[in-house]
Design an enzyme around this catalytic site. Structure first.
Site, PDB file in Angstrom:
ATOM      1  CE1 TYR A 146      38.634  30.893  34.714  1.00 38.65           C
ATOM      2  CE2 TYR A 146      36.530  30.628  35.843  1.00 38.65           C
ATOM      3  CZ  TYR A 146      37.250  30.986  34.723  1.00 38.65           C
ATOM      4  OH  TYR A 146      36.596  31.424  33.599  1.00 38.65           O
ATOM      5  CG  ASP A 162      36.224  34.783  43.178  1.00 36.68           C
ATOM      6  OD1 ASP A 162      34.986  34.657  43.302  1.00 36.68           O
ATOM      7  OD2 ASP A 162      36.833  34.542  42.120  1.00 36.68           O
ATOM      8  CE  LYS A 166      30.476  29.369  38.872  1.00 35.99           C
ATOM      9  NZ  LYS A 166      31.872  29.739  39.089  1.00 35.99           N
TER      10      LYS A 166
HETATM   11  C1  LIG Z   1      32.768  30.715  38.183  1.00 36.34           C
HETATM   12  C2  LIG Z   1      33.742  31.572  38.882  1.00 36.34           C
HETATM   13  C3  LIG Z   1      34.064  32.868  38.426  1.00 36.34           C
HETATM   14  C4  LIG Z   1      33.585  33.389  37.123  1.00 36.34           C
HETATM   15  O1  LIG Z   1      32.217  33.533  37.064  1.00 36.34           O
HETATM   16  P1  LIG Z   1      31.482  33.539  35.632  1.00 36.34           P
HETATM   17  O2  LIG Z   1      30.067  33.827  35.967  1.00 36.34           O
HETATM   18  O3  LIG Z   1      31.717  32.192  35.048  1.00 36.34           O
HETATM   19  O4  LIG Z   1      32.123  34.608  34.825  1.00 36.34           O
HETATM   20  C5  LIG Z   1      34.876  33.650  39.214  1.00 36.34           C
HETATM   21  N1  LIG Z   1      35.369  33.199  40.377  1.00 36.34           N
HETATM   22  C6  LIG Z   1      35.095  31.962  40.833  1.00 36.34           C
HETATM   23  C7  LIG Z   1      35.656  31.520  42.149  1.00 36.34           C
HETATM   24  C8  LIG Z   1      34.295  31.105  40.087  1.00 36.34           C
HETATM   25  O5  LIG Z   1      34.069  29.855  40.515  1.00 36.34           O
END
Ligand SMILES: *Cc1c(COP(=O)(O)O)cnc(C)c1O
Length: 430
Positions: A144, A238, A266
């Site tokens: 994701y 990511d 985050k």
């Molecule tokens: C949470 C998450 C996102 C998206 O971040 P948001 O602040 O919710 O838009 C992207 N990549 C990873 C790996 C995530 O866990």
């Protein structure tokens, strides 16, 4: 446990907000439960409107690492707010913050702040396409990366086929340039790049955190890095979850990888909406106003959010032993709980890394999408409900990771393991 007031709020919310929630997993729908409404959070605990307390293993989906309402952070935020909540202009803290991040992540030479992880990954991919002049991207099944259209696909077989959208409203056209490969399977990536010369980038969570925690096999990331170098493909890490969680410099420092672009989010917002993407100077200079890749944000670099994030990163920098503490606690949970599972013959495996872990109700080693999906969802639902009743909040879905903070005490870890034992005793003799 009485959750009457939460129930009333939820009934009302459903009339005002689709499904009653502002983000789907909050509905607790995949564990057939009603969400509780949080009144406040402190340290390792959440307190709901009915006066129930829970030890929190979701921690805002990994965004919280110091613990809720951390005293020093609260003071920093109070002070920040007094100077205004948004300027839409330059300020000193964003410079200091960038300096801290660049020092922590040697692969990042220049960075740009955003308001969420989604914006970071979306912009990183636009940048990779703009920089390389190539169209296609590769992601991994089950990963994701936020909710941008072209990333909302997981594809069918991990072969170089056209992807299917995972959401209504996402057009086939949006995902037709997205290839889906299999995590921990470098051949699946090679198959794609051998046939397609138009791949701009590969985006990967170096440690998967969105179908539960899945660790990369030894060499998988190294092989991916070499493949990208050989083919001139931009490698995007990511690290929205793993950045500042699994190590101070993220998963890339653990595995010794030098990605071209890194996305963070985050933790770096200290609980405020922040994300960033950064990487090699030459690539990053393609962004406007220097280059032709447009990227912007009214609230990007928001002074309150940046000061909160900077406080957290600075705090971690000065206490690198924090990671030893998180690692020790996670390891204890894994070892003790797997022992308990064996004792009561509950099929259960924990994948763990510093600061995060997931338990899967399966005896298989979980190393990819298929093995994660094959875990027992019914058992997870029972586990979730029994834990909640015992005052422990785990993710309301079998595919979300569990997170620890520095506020989780060793006594609380022990109490959690005892709760596991009680619950597994019950589940074991079903
Ligand atoms: C949470 C998450 C996102 C998206 O971040 P948001 O602040 O919710 O838009 C992207 N990549 C990873 C790996 C995530 O866990």
């Amino acid at each position: 446990m009485n959750r009457e007031k939460s129930q009333i709020f939820f009934e009302k919310a459903k009339k005002l907000i689709p499904g009653g929630v502002n983000s789907p997993v909050r509905s607790f729908i995949s564990v057939n439960e009603i969400p509780f409404y949080v009144e406040r959070a402190y340290g390792s605990h959440l307190f709901d409107v009915d006066g129930n307390a829970y030890i929190d293993y979701v921690c805002s989906w990994g965004a919280i690492i110091l613990g809720h309402a951390h005293g020093g952070l609260v003071e920093e935020i109070k002070d920040a707010v007094k100077s205004g909540t948004s300027y839409g202009l330059c300020h000193p803290y964003e410079v200091e913050f960038a300096e801290l991040i660049i020092e922590a992540f040697p692969s990042i030479e220049l960075l740009r702040l955003t308001n969420s992880g989604t914006e970071a990954t979306m912009s990183a991919i636009r940048l990779a396409r703009g920089y390389t002049g190539k169209k296609n991207i590769i992601k991994f099944k089950g990963a994701y990366h936020g909710h941008a259209d072209f990333l909302l696909t997981s594809g069918g077989s991990g072969m170089a086929t056209l992807s299917q959208p995972e959401s209504k409203g996402v057009l086939d056209d949006h995902v037709k340039n997205t290839h889906v490969a299999d995590f921990n399977n470098i051949d699946s990536v090679w198959r794609i790049v051998k046939e397609d010369r138009d791949v701009a980038c590969v985006i990967v969570e170096p440690i998967m955190g969105n179908m539960g925690v899945i660790l990369p096999d030894p060499d998988f990331l190294k092989n991916l890095e070499s493949l990208c170098k050989e083919k001139g493909i931009v490698l995007i890490f990511d690290e929205v979850i793993t950045g500042f969680r699994v190590a101070y410099g993220g998963a890339q420092t653990i595995f010794g990888i030098d990605p071209d672009i890194t996305c963070l989010g985050k933790i770096i917002g200290g609980g405020f909406p922040v994300g960033l993407f950064g990487g090699k100077r030459q690539i990053m200079e393609s962004i406007s106003p220097l280059g032709g890749v447009y990227q912007a944000g009214t609230l990007s670099g928001n002074p309150v959010a940046v000061r909160a994030g900077k406080y957290v990163v600075q705090y971690l920098k000065e206490r690198k032993e924090a990671y030893e503490y998180l690692e020790r606690n996670v390891k204890k949970i894994k070892e003790e709980v797997e022992k308990v599972a064996k004792k009561y013959k509950v099929p259960y495996t924990i994948n763990a890394v510093c600061g995060m872990f997931s338990g899967f109700f399966t005896e298989k080693r979980v190393r990819d999408y298929e093995s994660a999906k094959s875990s027992d969802k019914i058992l997870y639902e029972k586990f979730f409900k029994l834990m909640l009743e015992s005052g422990f909040f785990f993710a309301p879905s079998p595919y979300e990771a569990s997170f620890l903070t520095l506020a989780h005490t060793e006594e609380e870890i022990t109490a959690t393991i005892e709760a596991y034992e009680k619950i597994f005793r019950q589940l074991g003799k079903r």
